[in-house]
Write an enzyme that holds these catalytic residues in place. Structure first.
Site, PDB file in Angstrom:
ATOM      1  N   HIS A 178       0.824  -1.205   0.000  1.00 28.70           N
ATOM      2  CA  HIS A 178       0.000   0.000   0.000  1.00 28.70           C
ATOM      3  C   HIS A 178       0.862   1.261   0.000  1.00 28.70           C
ATOM      4  CE1 HIS A 178      -2.365   3.163   2.174  1.00 28.70           C
ATOM      5  NE2 HIS A 178      -3.171   2.894   1.185  1.00 28.70           N
ATOM      6  N   GLU A 214       2.161   1.896  -3.421  1.00 30.80           N
ATOM      7  CA  GLU A 214       1.121   2.469  -4.276  1.00 30.80           C
ATOM      8  C   GLU A 214       1.102   3.995  -4.143  1.00 30.80           C
ATOM      9  OE1 GLU A 214      -3.268   3.731  -3.866  1.00 30.80           O
ATOM     10  OE2 GLU A 214      -3.059   1.657  -3.188  1.00 30.80           O
ATOM     11  N   HIS A 215       1.192   4.491  -2.908  1.00 30.57           N
ATOM     12  CA  HIS A 215       1.235   5.948  -2.692  1.00 30.57           C
ATOM     13  C   HIS A 215       2.461   6.562  -3.375  1.00 30.57           C
ATOM     14  CE1 HIS A 215      -1.735   7.055   0.648  1.00 30.57           C
ATOM     15  NE2 HIS A 215      -2.028   5.802   0.331  1.00 30.57           N
ATOM     16  N   GLU A 262      -4.193   8.167   7.402  1.00 29.80           N
ATOM     17  CA  GLU A 262      -5.247   7.388   6.730  1.00 29.80           C
ATOM     18  C   GLU A 262      -5.656   6.198   7.587  1.00 29.80           C
ATOM     19  OE1 GLU A 262      -5.667   4.507   2.792  1.00 29.80           O
ATOM     20  OE2 GLU A 262      -4.176   6.123   2.763  1.00 29.80           O
TER      21      GLU A 262
END
Length: 450
Positions: A73, A76-77, A153
């Site tokens: 994840h 991905e950022h 987040e």
């Protein structure tokens, strides 16, 4: 159109037109490989001059190891933070100026990046995507800022949201043996100690053309996509990637229970059963039966849970059932419910009520009429879903990346049609057992004087 009429129209469409869907020529779909191992799948849909381009990588949180969770994840950022040709955010700016839509997502089993844009701008999407596949920069200063965004987040979506936090803890218990117990965003302690060197190693390990699938759906032909793909992606060299075994679970892990006290106003219950998926079950009919069981229990106003437990017995104020047939490894069949506090109902009563529903399925096969209604509803949903080129691409990419074939997309309506009432009963008997069960009772936090 009001929701009830829309649902009725969907059911009517499915009943009347299903033979046309299954018998008509399938949309032209083509697959080929580039010399560097990149798999390309093109599905033609010429209704509008629009195309969706998606690049799927076979890596997600189920590939991660303890102590290094959240890498997929986080990467991905960082894929939006600059490459050899462009600085941080510049690729997104270019796409915005072209009127394109773009985004990315990470799951247990995959990481994917997509653009939706005019068909004559497809080359731009390919150039930008190939650039960051070949030459992502991963600057340390950008990572230092972005990891704080990711931690925030996590706080907003999980730590400060009782329902999400409860499901994360529940899932960790329900998957004792496989990587599915890892949250996609990662554990907070692992985010705190993640380094840019770990992220660079993760990128080098998994982001190779021979570990990716390029999916293009829309107003294109296979020949023009092949030409563009070879031009932009072809020069990228293939690399050895680590082996990745399917996330398999214990056949019968045994009954597991969890009690959580969280910042919530009302108690709730979660139950799950360890099951196979289409990728791990030798008899796909059982898996399609589980899909229909989820709809039979929780497929709208006339489904069994709302009809019998909510309105009939007034045992719950809400109840749900869901099942993911398309995991890379083994899956879960999940039920959740909240007790009717106004009637003084307890979590123990709710759990017994849910078990009662499952026992009904095990003891008595559903009537043919009920199964047909549920089947029509599920198929109608799939037909309408596939009207979107983005959803078509997502289904193709997901199937391919979990180790199945995009062809299942065109075969699943017939597979669902073939499920019998006896198949429903057999799947319930196979999977809804105490030896596969996980249960969580979620309760409001206890006050100090208690």
């Amino acid at each position: 159109m009001p929701p009830m009429l829309r649902r009725a129209a969907a059911l009517l469409f499915a009943v009347l037109y299903l033979p046309l869907v299954t018998a008509a020529d399938i949309q032209p779909t083509h697959e080929f490989f580039l010399d560097n191992g990149l798999k390309v799948i093109v599905r033609e849909d010429h209704r509008a001059p629009v195309v969706v381009s998606q690049l799927w990588y076979k890596v997600g949180s189920s590939y991660e190891t303890p102590g290094q969770t959240g890498l997929s994840h986080a990467l991905e950022h960082m894929m939006f933070k600059g490459s050899r040709k462009l600085g941080a955010g510049e690729a997104s700016r270019i796409l915005r100026e072209l009127g394109a839509e773009e985004n990315a997502f990470t799951s247990d089993d995959y990481t994917a990046y997509y653009q939706v844009l005019a068909r004559d701008r497809l080359a731009v999407a390919f150039e930008l995507e190939a650039d960051r596949l070949a030459s992502l920069k991963l600057p340390a200063d950008e990572f230092a800022r972005e990891i704080e965004v990711i931690k925030e987040e996590r706080r907003l979506r999980t730590d400060d949201k009782p329902s999400s936090l409860a499901y994360e803890r529940f899932k960790a218990m329900a998957y004792p043996a496989s990587g599915y117990h890892t949250p996609t965003i990662g554990w907070m302690d692992d985010l705190d100690r993640m380094t840019i060197e770990e992220l660079r190693a993760w990128y080098q390990a998994w982001y190779a053309p021979n570990n990716a699938t390029l999916v293009v759906v829309g107003d294109v032909t296979a020949e023009e996509v092949r030409s563009l793909a070879e031009h932009y992606f072809g020069p990228i060299e293939k690399r050895a990637v680590p082996s990745a075994k399917r996330p398999l679970e214990l056949d019968e892990p045994g009954e597991r229970r969890l009690t959580l006290h969280l910042n919530t106003q009302v108690p709730s219950l979660m139950m799950a059963f360890n099951t196979a998926s289409l990728a791990t079950e030798t008899d796909p009919r059982q898996i399609h039966a589980l899909r229909l069981i989820a709809a039979l229990l929780d497929g709208g106003y006339s489904a069994r849970l709302p009809q019998q437990l909510e309105r009939g017995e007034e045992l719950v104020t809400s109840a749900a059932a869901w099942y993911n047939a398309y995991a890379r490894g083994d899956s879960l069949f999940v039920l959740s419910a909240a007790p009717n506090m106004q009637k003084g109902r307890t979590l123990e009563e709710v759990e017994a009520g849910l078990w009662g529903q499952l026992e009904q399925l095990k003891q008595t096969a559903p009537a043919a009429e009920e199964l047909e209604r549920v089947r029509a509803q599920v198929i109608a949903g799939l037909v309408y879903e596939r009207d979107s080129i983005t959803q078509q691409a997502t289904t193709i990419g997901m199937l391919e990346t979990v180790g199945l074939s995009w062809r299942l997309m065109d075969e699943e309506l017939a597979a669902l049609e073939a499920v019998t009432p006896e198949d429903i009963q057999q799947a319930a008997r196979t999977y809804f057992t105490r030896s596969r069960l996980s249960v969580a009772h979620v309760l409001p936090e206890e006050s100090g004087d208690e």
